[in-house]
Design a protein around this motif. Structure first.
Motif, PDB file in Angstrom:
ATOM      1  N   HIS A  64      15.502  23.905   3.899  1.00  0.00           N
ATOM      2  CA  HIS A  64      14.865  24.373   5.136  1.00  0.00           C
ATOM      3  C   HIS A  64      15.457  23.623   6.316  1.00  0.00           C
ATOM      4  O   HIS A  64      14.966  22.551   6.698  1.00  0.00           O
ATOM      5  CB  HIS A  64      13.348  24.166   5.049  1.00  0.00           C
ATOM      6  CG  HIS A  64      12.572  24.827   6.137  1.00  0.00           C
ATOM      7  ND1 HIS A  64      11.263  25.236   5.970  1.00  0.00           N
ATOM      8  CD2 HIS A  64      12.878  25.136   7.416  1.00  0.00           C
ATOM      9  CE1 HIS A  64      10.823  25.779   7.088  1.00  0.00           C
ATOM     10  NE2 HIS A  64      11.785  25.721   7.988  1.00  0.00           N
ATOM     11  N   HIS A  66      17.456  24.251  10.389  1.00  0.00           N
ATOM     12  CA  HIS A  66      17.720  25.184  11.500  1.00  0.00           C
ATOM     13  C   HIS A  66      18.790  24.575  12.401  1.00  0.00           C
ATOM     14  O   HIS A  66      18.483  23.988  13.437  1.00  0.00           O
ATOM     15  CB  HIS A  66      16.462  25.395  12.342  1.00  0.00           C
ATOM     16  CG  HIS A  66      15.289  25.971  11.609  1.00  0.00           C
ATOM     17  ND1 HIS A  66      15.178  27.301  11.304  1.00  0.00           N
ATOM     18  CD2 HIS A  66      14.155  25.382  11.136  1.00  0.00           C
ATOM     19  CE1 HIS A  66      14.032  27.531  10.689  1.00  0.00           C
ATOM     20  NE2 HIS A  66      13.388  26.378  10.560  1.00  0.00           N
ATOM     21  N   LYS A 155      12.423  34.828   5.302  1.00  0.00           N
ATOM     22  CA  LYS A 155      11.259  34.190   5.935  1.00  0.00           C
ATOM     23  C   LYS A 155      10.590  35.164   6.898  1.00  0.00           C
ATOM     24  O   LYS A 155      11.253  35.823   7.704  1.00  0.00           O
ATOM     25  CB  LYS A 155      11.668  32.919   6.687  1.00  0.00           C
ATOM     26  CG  LYS A 155      10.449  32.182   7.263  1.00  0.00           C
ATOM     27  CD  LYS A 155      10.793  30.861   7.929  1.00  0.00           C
ATOM     28  CE  LYS A 155       9.521  30.233   8.527  1.00  0.00           C
ATOM     29  NZ  LYS A 155       9.788  29.107   9.402  1.00  0.00           N
ATOM     30  N   HIS A 188       5.798  31.557   7.048  1.00  0.00           N
ATOM     31  CA  HIS A 188       5.234  30.644   8.048  1.00  0.00           C
ATOM     32  C   HIS A 188       3.788  31.097   8.237  1.00  0.00           C
ATOM     33  O   HIS A 188       3.533  32.109   8.884  1.00  0.00           O
ATOM     34  CB  HIS A 188       6.032  30.730   9.349  1.00  0.00           C
ATOM     35  CG  HIS A 188       5.523  29.806  10.416  1.00  0.00           C
ATOM     36  ND1 HIS A 188       6.345  28.971  11.140  1.00  0.00           N
ATOM     37  CD2 HIS A 188       4.269  29.592  10.905  1.00  0.00           C
ATOM     38  CE1 HIS A 188       5.633  28.280  12.012  1.00  0.00           C
ATOM     39  NE2 HIS A 188       4.357  28.643  11.898  1.00  0.00           N
ATOM     40  N   VAL A 243       6.068  27.895   3.492  1.00  0.00           N
ATOM     41  CA  VAL A 243       6.878  26.798   4.059  1.00  0.00           C
ATOM     42  C   VAL A 243       5.998  25.819   4.851  1.00  0.00           C
ATOM     43  O   VAL A 243       4.879  26.140   5.225  1.00  0.00           O
ATOM     44  CB  VAL A 243       7.992  27.340   4.989  1.00  0.00           C
ATOM     45  CG1 VAL A 243       9.002  28.158   4.229  1.00  0.00           C
ATOM     46  CG2 VAL A 243       7.418  28.133   6.157  1.00  0.00           C
ATOM     47  N   HIS A 244       6.552  24.675   5.097  1.00  0.00           N
ATOM     48  CA  HIS A 244       5.967  23.582   5.903  1.00  0.00           C
ATOM     49  C   HIS A 244       4.429  23.553   5.883  1.00  0.00           C
ATOM     50  O   HIS A 244       3.770  23.644   6.922  1.00  0.00           O
ATOM     51  CB  HIS A 244       6.516  23.567   7.334  1.00  0.00           C
ATOM     52  CG  HIS A 244       6.562  24.879   8.083  1.00  0.00           C
ATOM     53  ND1 HIS A 244       5.473  25.682   8.229  1.00  0.00           N
ATOM     54  CD2 HIS A 244       7.571  25.495   8.747  1.00  0.00           C
ATOM     55  CE1 HIS A 244       5.809  26.738   8.961  1.00  0.00           C
ATOM     56  NE2 HIS A 244       7.080  26.658   9.268  1.00  0.00           N
ATOM     57  N   CYS A 269       6.881  18.770   4.192  1.00  0.00           N
ATOM     58  CA  CYS A 269       8.022  18.104   4.842  1.00  0.00           C
ATOM     59  C   CYS A 269       7.657  16.645   5.104  1.00  0.00           C
ATOM     60  O   CYS A 269       6.475  16.311   5.253  1.00  0.00           O
ATOM     61  CB  CYS A 269       8.345  18.776   6.178  1.00  0.00           C
ATOM     62  SG  CYS A 269       8.456  20.570   6.103  1.00  0.00           S
ATOM     63  N   CYS A 292       5.912  20.272  16.431  1.00  0.00           N
ATOM     64  CA  CYS A 292       6.520  21.205  15.486  1.00  0.00           C
ATOM     65  C   CYS A 292       5.377  22.082  14.969  1.00  0.00           C
ATOM     66  O   CYS A 292       4.210  21.776  15.185  1.00  0.00           O
ATOM     67  CB  CYS A 292       7.198  20.467  14.332  1.00  0.00           C
ATOM     68  SG  CYS A 292       6.088  19.424  13.379  1.00  0.00           S
ATOM     69  N   ASP A 320      12.704  21.047   7.351  1.00  0.00           N
ATOM     70  CA  ASP A 320      12.494  21.892   8.534  1.00  0.00           C
ATOM     71  C   ASP A 320      13.221  21.264   9.725  1.00  0.00           C
ATOM     72  O   ASP A 320      12.725  21.279  10.857  1.00  0.00           O
ATOM     73  CB  ASP A 320      11.000  22.056   8.824  1.00  0.00           C
ATOM     74  CG  ASP A 320      10.722  23.200   9.784  1.00  0.00           C
ATOM     75  OD1 ASP A 320      11.669  23.913  10.166  1.00  0.00           O
ATOM     76  OD2 ASP A 320       9.549  23.372  10.176  1.00  0.00           O
ATOM     77  N   CYS A 322      14.967  20.693  12.785  1.00  0.00           N
ATOM     78  CA  CYS A 322      15.132  21.573  13.949  1.00  0.00           C
ATOM     79  C   CYS A 322      15.028  20.672  15.185  1.00  0.00           C
ATOM     80  O   CYS A 322      13.998  20.637  15.869  1.00  0.00           O
ATOM     81  CB  CYS A 322      14.029  22.638  13.922  1.00  0.00           C
ATOM     82  SG  CYS A 322      14.289  23.943  15.143  1.00  0.00           S
ATOM     83  N   GLY A 343       9.933  21.762  16.864  1.00  0.00           N
ATOM     84  CA  GLY A 343      10.823  21.322  15.797  1.00  0.00           C
ATOM     85  C   GLY A 343      11.117  19.843  15.898  1.00  0.00           C
ATOM     86  O   GLY A 343      11.012  19.239  16.972  1.00  0.00           O
TER      87      GLY A 343
END
Ligand SMILES: NC(=O)NCCC(=O)O
Ligand SMILES: [Zn+2]
Ligand SMILES: [Zn+2]
Length: 465
Positions: A64, A66, A155, A188, A243-244, A269, A292, A320, A322, A343
């Motif tokens: 994960h 970005h 996603k 998400h 995710v996250h 994360c 984030c 994640d 970002c 992020g």
């Protein structure tokens, strides 16, 4: 074919811990043998690495990231070049980044743009997921073609109305498609429609500081969305990867689904495991560094996340990653927290932070390798090529010194961002040597890799199902 021997170390995989000598031939692991085999048999090799007293572990798989992601009128500060170099410094040898479908555009256009950004620039190997921003008949059909080409996960966002958001009907359609083509839906899970109401109300009442980002993105709205995503996946007969995950109640939703035997998986994360709303509340707008989504939660949530990781209610820890610089990027949200780009940086520190979790007794050594290497590789169709140490697999290997001490800091990190979310944090353990497909990338505390060594890796179907 070049040969490397790593001798004397403790080889740790998700299933075993054995003292062994490792022989690498070309880009692959050729053999594991009893310790001393190299000394006795004199394996011929151009390079010998003495791993006595060290761990020999698979390169990390960060599923994960970005790099260069457009968000809120700016771009994540790490390019594929700087971000994968930082990953290598931290012992991560594969990333899976998110290509983005723009509204009104095809998946192919988005994917081509991400290939263009990454091609010839990466220090370590990379794959892509696809973000679906515009679920319609044509993008649904494209999903089948992407799965066949090795983009096997998609996603969707229940958050960010007007940007990435999909409504329940679109989500259901994408899940139905994935159930037919073997793709994995990544979610998400936050109720973005309700969050936007709370954002508007907070700003109207003058609550503009970064900490209100955490306030409006309620635990209940993560839990509700997680529950809804599970039910939609159930109706579609599709697996789901959330995710996250940051909130205890969201972990409970995933655990309840798994308890019923549903193929539901969760990722958390490092920021949710080590940081909290205390960071978001830092004065002088410093809290913006920690904005984030999902947001950081009060410290009490961390125990549920650790427990979830130990009990396999959560399967993966990704970053994640970002990153947005504090200066000029995070600052865009002074006076309005909703304009702070969402992020945080982290691709460099995941393996170390999770080793620190081993040191502190949260997880075992093998669980460290499971959640950071093997499980993400299996989840995203890369196993056993990535995520383990065994004959025939890619020689993505980290020699890790479990006794070394280090202090994380923006002064010394390699990510292209002007702050560290973990400034001053002490870590026991440090990456010493990193091989990517048998080629040294980090050696004796120096980066010896190069942009373009990292290769694109098409992925198979998820193997966790
Ligand atoms: N997580 C975050 O705040 N930014 C990256 C985009 C996402 O993963 O939702
Ligand atoms: Zn997200
Ligand atoms: Zn993300």
């Amino acid at each position: 074919m070049s040969r490397t021997v790593i001798h004397g170390g403790l080889v740790i995989t998700a299933s075993d811990e054995i003292h062994a000598d490792v022989l690498v031939e070309g880009g692959r692991i050729a053999a594991l043998a009893a310790p001393g085999t190299d000394a006795a048999a004199g394996w011929s090799a151009e390079r010998r690495i003495d791993a006595t007293g060290k761990y020999v572990i698979p390169g990390g798989v960060d599923a994960h990231t970005h790099m260069e992601m457009p968000f809120g009128g700016t771009y994540a500060a790490d390019t594929f070049e700087t971000g994968t170099r930082a990953a290598a410094w931290g012992g991560t040898t594969t990333i899976v980044d998110f290509a983005i479908q723009s509204m009104g555009r095809s998946l192919r256009e988005g994917l081509d743009a991400w290939f263009e950004k990454a091609d010839g620039r990466c220090a370590v190997d990379y794959g892509f997921h696809m973000i679906l921003s515009d679920v319609n008949e044509s993008s649904l059909k494209e999903m089948d073609r992407l799965v066949a080409e090795g983009i096997t996960s998609f996603k969707l966002f229940m958050a960010y109305p007007g940007v990435f958001y999909s409504d329940d009907g679109q989500i259901l359609r994408a899940m139905q498609r994935a159930s037919g083509n073997g793709g994995l839906i990544m979610m998400h899970a936050e109720n973005g429609i309700a969050i936007d109401v709370l954002v508007e109300q907070a700003l109207a009442e003058g609550r503009t500081d970064p900490r209100y980002h955490g306030d409006v993105r309620k635990v209940a709205l993560e839990a509700e969305a997680t529950h809804r995503a599970v039910q939609l996946a159930r109706v579609a007969g599709a697996p789901l990867y959330v995710v996250h995950v940051s909130a205890d109640e969201a972990v409970a939703e995933i655990a309840a689904a798994r308890h019923k035997g549903l193929p539901v998986f969760g990722e958390t994360c490092p920021q949710y495991l080590f940081l909290s709303t205390d960071n978001l509340a830092e004065p002088d707008f410093e809290g913006a560094k920690y904005v984030c989504s999902t947001p950081l939660r009060p410290r009490e949530h961390q125990e549920a996340l650790w427990r979830g990781l130990r009990n396999n209610e959560l399967q993966v820890v990704s970053t994640d990653h970002c990153p947005f610089c504090f200066s000029g990027q995070k600052e865009m949200g002074r006076g309005d927290f909703s304009k702070i780009p969402n992020g945080m940086p982290g691709v460099e520190h995941r393996m170390d932070l999770l080793h620190q979790a081993v040191v502190e007794g949260h997880i075992s050594r093998r669980r460290w390798i499971e959640i950071a290497c093997a499980a993400p590789a299996r989840m995203f169709g890369l196993y056993p090529r990535k995520g383990t140490i065994a004959p025939g697999t890619d020689a993505d290997i980290v020699v890790y010194d479990p006794e070394a001490e280090q202090v994380l800091s923006a002064e010394t990190h390699h990510m292209n961002v002007d702050y560290s979310a973990y400034e001053g944090k002490r870590i026991t353990g440090r990456v010493e040597t990193v091989l990517s497909r048998g080629v040294p990338v980090i050696e004796d505390g120096a980066y010896v890799g190069h942009a373009g060594h990292g290769a694109y890796v098409p992925r198979g179907l998820s193997q966790n199902l």
